[in-house]
Motif scaffolding. Sequence first.
Motif, short mmCIF file in Angstrom:
data_model
loop_
_atom_site.label_atom_id
_atom_site.label_comp_id
_atom_site.label_asym_id
_atom_site.label_seq_id
_atom_site.Cartn_x
_atom_site.Cartn_y
_atom_site.Cartn_z
N TRP A 197 0.84 -1.19 0.00
CA TRP A 197 0.00 0.00 0.00
C TRP A 197 0.88 1.25 0.00
O TRP A 197 1.75 1.40 0.85
CB TRP A 197 -0.92 0.03 1.21
CG TRP A 197 -2.01 -1.00 1.14
CD1 TRP A 197 -2.01 -2.23 1.71
CD2 TRP A 197 -3.25 -0.88 0.44
NE1 TRP A 197 -3.17 -2.90 1.41
CE2 TRP A 197 -3.97 -2.09 0.64
CE3 TRP A 197 -3.85 0.12 -0.32
CZ2 TRP A 197 -5.23 -2.32 0.10
CZ3 TRP A 197 -5.10 -0.10 -0.86
CH2 TRP A 197 -5.78 -1.30 -0.65
N VAL A 198 0.65 2.12 -0.96
CA VAL A 198 1.38 3.38 -1.04
C VAL A 198 0.63 4.48 -0.32
O VAL A 198 1.21 5.32 0.36
CB VAL A 198 1.62 3.78 -2.51
CG1 VAL A 198 2.30 5.13 -2.61
CG2 VAL A 198 2.43 2.72 -3.22
N SER A 199 -0.67 4.50 -0.49
CA SER A 199 -1.51 5.49 0.19
C SER A 199 -2.86 4.88 0.46
O SER A 199 -3.29 3.94 -0.22
CB SER A 199 -1.66 6.76 -0.66
OG SER A 199 -2.40 6.48 -1.84
N ALA A 206 4.78 9.69 0.96
CA ALA A 206 5.03 10.79 1.90
C ALA A 206 3.78 11.66 2.05
O ALA A 206 3.42 12.07 3.16
CB ALA A 206 6.21 11.62 1.41
N VAL A 207 3.12 11.95 0.94
CA VAL A 207 1.90 12.76 0.98
C VAL A 207 0.83 12.05 1.79
O VAL A 207 0.10 12.65 2.59
CB VAL A 207 1.41 13.07 -0.44
CG1 VAL A 207 0.00 13.65 -0.41
CG2 VAL A 207 2.36 14.05 -1.13
N SER A 208 0.71 10.74 1.60
CA SER A 208 -0.31 9.97 2.31
C SER A 208 -0.11 10.03 3.82
O SER A 208 -1.08 10.08 4.59
CB SER A 208 -0.28 8.51 1.85
OG SER A 208 -1.24 7.75 2.53
N ARG A 209 1.13 10.05 4.26
CA ARG A 209 1.42 10.08 5.70
C ARG A 209 1.01 11.40 6.35
O ARG A 209 0.88 11.49 7.57
CB ARG A 209 2.90 9.80 5.94
CG ARG A 209 3.29 8.33 5.71
CD ARG A 209 4.66 8.04 6.29
NE ARG A 209 5.72 8.74 5.60
CZ ARG A 209 6.38 8.27 4.54
NH1 ARG A 209 6.06 7.08 4.05
NH2 ARG A 209 7.35 8.97 3.98
N LEU A 210 0.80 12.42 5.52
CA LEU A 210 0.37 13.72 6.06
C LEU A 210 -1.10 13.73 6.42
O LEU A 210 -1.58 14.68 7.04
CB LEU A 210 0.67 14.83 5.04
CG LEU A 210 2.15 15.06 4.74
CD1 LEU A 210 2.30 16.10 3.64
CD2 LEU A 210 2.90 15.50 5.99
N GLY A 211 -1.83 12.67 6.02
CA GLY A 211 -3.24 12.58 6.39
C GLY A 211 -4.15 12.56 5.18
O GLY A 211 -3.76 13.00 4.09
N PRO A 212 -5.38 12.04 5.34
CA PRO A 212 -6.30 11.90 4.21
C PRO A 212 -6.70 13.23 3.59
O PRO A 212 -7.00 13.30 2.40
CB PRO A 212 -7.51 11.19 4.83
CG PRO A 212 -7.44 11.48 6.30
CD PRO A 212 -5.97 11.54 6.60
N GLY A 213 -6.71 14.31 4.38
CA GLY A 213 -7.10 15.60 3.84
C GLY A 213 -6.17 16.08 2.74
O GLY A 213 -6.61 16.72 1.78
#
Length: 404
Positions: A83-85, A368-375
Amino acid sequence: MTTSHAVVIGSGIGGLTAAVALYQRGWQVTVLERAVSLEPVGAGIALAPNAQRALDVIGLGDEIRSLAAWQGDGGMRTPDGRWVSRMSAEAARERFGGPIVMLHRATLVDRIASRLPEGVIRTGAPAAVAEPGVAGGRRAVVSTPDGDLEADLVVGADGINSAVRGVLFPSHPGPSYTGLTAWRVLIAAEDAPEQPFEPHETWGRGALWGTQPLKDGRIYAYAAAAAPVGDHAPDGEQAELLRRFGDWHDPIPAIIAAAAGGPVLRNDIHHMATPLPAFHRGRTALVGDAAHAMAPTLGQGGNQAIEDAIVLAHHAPPGGDLGAGLATYSAERLPRTSAIVRKAAQVARLQAVDSRPGVAIRTALMSAVSRLGPGVVLRTFDGIADWRPPQQPYASGTRDRART
């Protein structure tokens, strides 16, 4: 008193939605469809909250929302299954006011067509615009094998290779090839893989695969990859899918195996890289792919066709100032759809990255973007999925929000 008559050329999603919206506004409507039956090309379609709110206007929104198949999470994966995001259905619902509803195109077409009276839709009826008409002046003329029809309004909903568009804007270059071809399959419930799985898109080197469950137990799957325009597999498209995706993670191999029982659709992906100068001329307007064909990478092609139809009917009341109404329709829809065409093309280029270093960088950035949160991930659809029609009634969403 005479009744204003609208002729819709094409019975796809945009054409039928326009027909229903115009009929409910008081137009006499005739839908002309070249095919002998209402059997839409394609398999599945994802309806985002923007399209659902548009369908609210003609009384179909809640009916479509009831068909949502998946209430949990999904996301993006790599071909080995990592899973990437992750995409949160609840976060999407909170941000945009509703779920993504995946359903069969035939189901959507049937639900929309059921809102029209018997006899409005004429199948086996090819048509051409002989005269686009003059708003405030002479009526438009549509030629058919059974004779000419005069119309106060003509809606060109005849798809990506629109003949109506060619009449209105003969010097426009039309759609161009994106460099990607797409495959679509629909797996019957009894043939579907037994193990449960979450909806996902899997991005590899210059290729992607998507798997989406439908509420009735069937599975809609799609794939895309870089390929020469007009190319086809000599041994069949299922064999081509096996070569390209057969070693990707489960349940992809099982879905490809199950595709042996039905057709595998293959279509080159074209888009309108050059926007039209307007979406109307005279008494004739364009909706959907005829006006703004786009890559399917944002899942917005059919959604934007539905929006077009609702906005067109809103600005074209029978007996009103059609010239002003169509000018407003073009002014509202052209900038919005052009921006979405460009954004979809950008995503298509991102999907088409095929070098190992490029894919590694793409995967790392998405992770990396996914780790910042779903928003942060969902922000991609700000300004798209949160659109609201120019008239009530429609679902307003769970709450007002400030974008972050």
